[in-house]
Design a protein around this motif. Structure first.
Motif, PDB file in Angstrom:
ATOM      1  N   UNK A  49     -17.445 -19.101 -13.338  1.00 39.36           N
ATOM      2  CA  UNK A  49     -17.565 -18.023 -12.347  1.00 39.36           C
ATOM      3  C   UNK A  49     -17.978 -18.589 -10.994  1.00 39.36           C
ATOM      4  N   UNK A  50     -17.479 -17.967  -9.938  1.00 38.08           N
ATOM      5  CA  UNK A  50     -17.801 -18.423  -8.593  1.00 38.08           C
ATOM      6  C   UNK A  50     -17.510 -17.304  -7.603  1.00 38.08           C
ATOM      7  N   UNK A  51     -18.286 -17.244  -6.536  1.00 38.87           N
ATOM      8  CA  UNK A  51     -18.034 -16.306  -5.451  1.00 38.87           C
ATOM      9  C   UNK A  51     -18.689 -14.948  -5.659  1.00 38.87           C
ATOM     10  N   UNK A  52     -18.323 -14.031  -4.783  1.00 38.44           N
ATOM     11  CA  UNK A  52     -18.863 -12.669  -4.846  1.00 38.44           C
ATOM     12  C   UNK A  52     -18.100 -11.890  -5.922  1.00 38.44           C
ATOM     13  N   UNK A  53     -18.849 -11.260  -6.779  1.00 40.60           N
ATOM     14  CA  UNK A  53     -18.284 -10.524  -7.909  1.00 40.60           C
ATOM     15  C   UNK A  53     -18.948  -9.147  -7.998  1.00 40.60           C
ATOM     16  N   UNK A  54     -18.318  -8.243  -8.697  1.00 41.85           N
ATOM     17  CA  UNK A  54     -18.921  -6.958  -9.040  1.00 41.85           C
ATOM     18  C   UNK A  54     -19.028  -6.875 -10.549  1.00 41.85           C
ATOM     19  N   UNK A  55     -20.241  -6.761 -11.037  1.00 45.38           N
ATOM     20  CA  UNK A  55     -20.473  -6.589 -12.471  1.00 45.38           C
ATOM     21  C   UNK A  55     -20.431  -5.101 -12.782  1.00 45.38           C
ATOM     22  N   UNK A  56     -19.675  -4.720 -13.799  1.00 41.70           N
ATOM     23  CA  UNK A  56     -19.599  -3.317 -14.217  1.00 41.70           C
ATOM     24  C   UNK A  56     -20.345  -3.141 -15.534  1.00 41.70           C
ATOM     25  N   UNK A  57     -21.197  -2.130 -15.560  1.00 44.52           N
ATOM     26  CA  UNK A  57     -21.911  -1.741 -16.772  1.00 44.52           C
ATOM     27  C   UNK A  57     -21.531  -0.290 -17.052  1.00 44.52           C
ATOM     28  N   UNK A  58     -21.140   0.003 -18.286  1.00 40.58           N
ATOM     29  CA  UNK A  58     -20.756   1.354 -18.673  1.00 40.58           C
ATOM     30  C   UNK A  58     -21.879   1.992 -19.484  1.00 40.58           C
TER      31      UNK A  58
ATOM     32  N   UNK B 267     -14.518  -9.847 -20.005  1.00 35.35           N
ATOM     33  CA  UNK B 267     -13.680 -10.379 -18.936  1.00 35.35           C
ATOM     34  C   UNK B 267     -14.345 -10.408 -17.566  1.00 35.35           C
ATOM     35  N   UNK B 268     -15.654 -10.271 -17.527  1.00 32.96           N
ATOM     36  CA  UNK B 268     -16.367 -10.289 -16.250  1.00 32.96           C
ATOM     37  C   UNK B 268     -17.087 -11.619 -16.055  1.00 32.96           C
ATOM     38  N   UNK B 269     -17.638 -11.811 -14.866  1.00 36.70           N
ATOM     39  CA  UNK B 269     -18.345 -13.043 -14.543  1.00 36.70           C
ATOM     40  C   UNK B 269     -19.664 -13.169 -15.292  1.00 36.70           C
ATOM     41  N   UNK B 270     -20.210 -12.056 -15.765  1.00 32.69           N
ATOM     42  CA  UNK B 270     -21.428 -12.065 -16.567  1.00 32.69           C
ATOM     43  C   UNK B 270     -21.141 -11.364 -17.886  1.00 32.69           C
ATOM     44  N   UNK B 271     -21.786 -11.832 -18.950  1.00 34.56           N
ATOM     45  CA  UNK B 271     -21.584 -11.253 -20.281  1.00 34.56           C
ATOM     46  C   UNK B 271     -22.927 -11.120 -20.989  1.00 34.56           C
TER      47      UNK B 271
ATOM     48  N   UNK C 280     -22.256 -15.640  -6.954  1.00 31.43           N
ATOM     49  CA  UNK C 280     -22.359 -16.804  -7.839  1.00 31.43           C
ATOM     50  C   UNK C 280     -21.952 -18.017  -7.023  1.00 31.43           C
ATOM     51  N   UNK C 281     -22.863 -18.976  -6.952  1.00 30.49           N
ATOM     52  CA  UNK C 281     -22.577 -20.163  -6.165  1.00 30.49           C
ATOM     53  C   UNK C 281     -23.147 -21.407  -6.823  1.00 30.49           C
ATOM     54  N   UNK C 282     -22.615 -22.558  -6.413  1.00 29.41           N
ATOM     55  CA  UNK C 282     -23.131 -23.822  -6.928  1.00 29.41           C
ATOM     56  C   UNK C 282     -22.640 -24.180  -8.299  1.00 29.41           C
ATOM     57  N   UNK C 283     -23.238 -25.211  -8.853  1.00 29.91           N
ATOM     58  CA  UNK C 283     -22.890 -25.712 -10.188  1.00 29.91           C
ATOM     59  C   UNK C 283     -24.083 -25.514 -11.102  1.00 29.91           C
TER      60      UNK C 283
END
Length: 189
Positions: free
Chosen positions: A151-160, A106-110, A185-188
């Motif tokens: 995804x777009x904009x400023x995000x915080x990726x969480x790693x456990x 469920x995050x912006x990066x996987x 994350x910006x642009x296309x």
């Protein structure tokens, strides 16, 4: 048939005043006991040493990411002198808790593939009496990631990171540390 009730009496003194006696039986006793035991466990974990210091970084010079872009994240652990964490994977019959790295959904990066662990050291572990594989001093895991298409904009990726730290005399309780990495994350794509 007569039913016996089991109760527990407690005597407490607060300051210089008179002592107070109270009784708990059945469910109230169980609830108080469970709450105190849970509090003690949390307190013990919070006061335990933390000999592993985790951080994560994107490749040098990465200022922003594009939707759909693949990127490698370096998750690093600095391990205090005399301590180690257990490598993954461990043999199936191993009694130790191997280090486990996850990226919650469920995050912006996987994750896009398997996490690449470094080569561990093999040693006879005196705390468990078996051959184990460990990381000492420092360890870095490479996480292959992909930015979500929407995804777009400023995000915080969480790693456990779940691990168990040990030295030659003892092992600490297993713990999970959350490492947060700010990403833009910006642009296309």
């Amino acid at each position: 048939m007569e039913r016996q009730s089991r109760s527990h009496a407690y005597r407490c003194a607060f300051g210089k005043g008179p002592a107070v006696t109270f009784r708990l039986s059945g469910l109230p006793f169980l609830l108080v006991f469970t709450a105190l035991a849970g509090f003690t466990l949390v307190q013990a974990q919070e006061s335990a040493p933390v000999p592993i210091h985790w951080s994560a970084a994107l490749p040098a010079g990465t200022r922003s990411l594009q939707p759909g872009q693949r990127v490698a994240l370096a998750l690093s652990g600095e391990i205090d002198s005399g301590w180690h964490v257990y490598a993954f994977p461990q043999p199936p019959d191993s009694p130790v808790i191997a280090t486990e790295v996850t990226v919650p959904d469920g995050q912006a990066l996987a994750l896009t593939g398997e996490i690449k662990p470094p080569k561990p050291q093999s040693q006879m572990d005196p705390t468990v009496g078996k051959e184990t594989t460990i990381y000492e001093n420092s360890v870095t895991f490479d996480l292959p990631l992909r930015v979500a298409r929407k995804a777009n904009g400023k995000q915080n990726l969480e790693v456990d990171v779940r691990y168990q730290a040990c030295n030659n005399r003892m092992c600490l309780p297993p713990r999970t540390d959350k490492v947060t990495v700010p990403v833009d994350i910006s642009g296309r794509p």
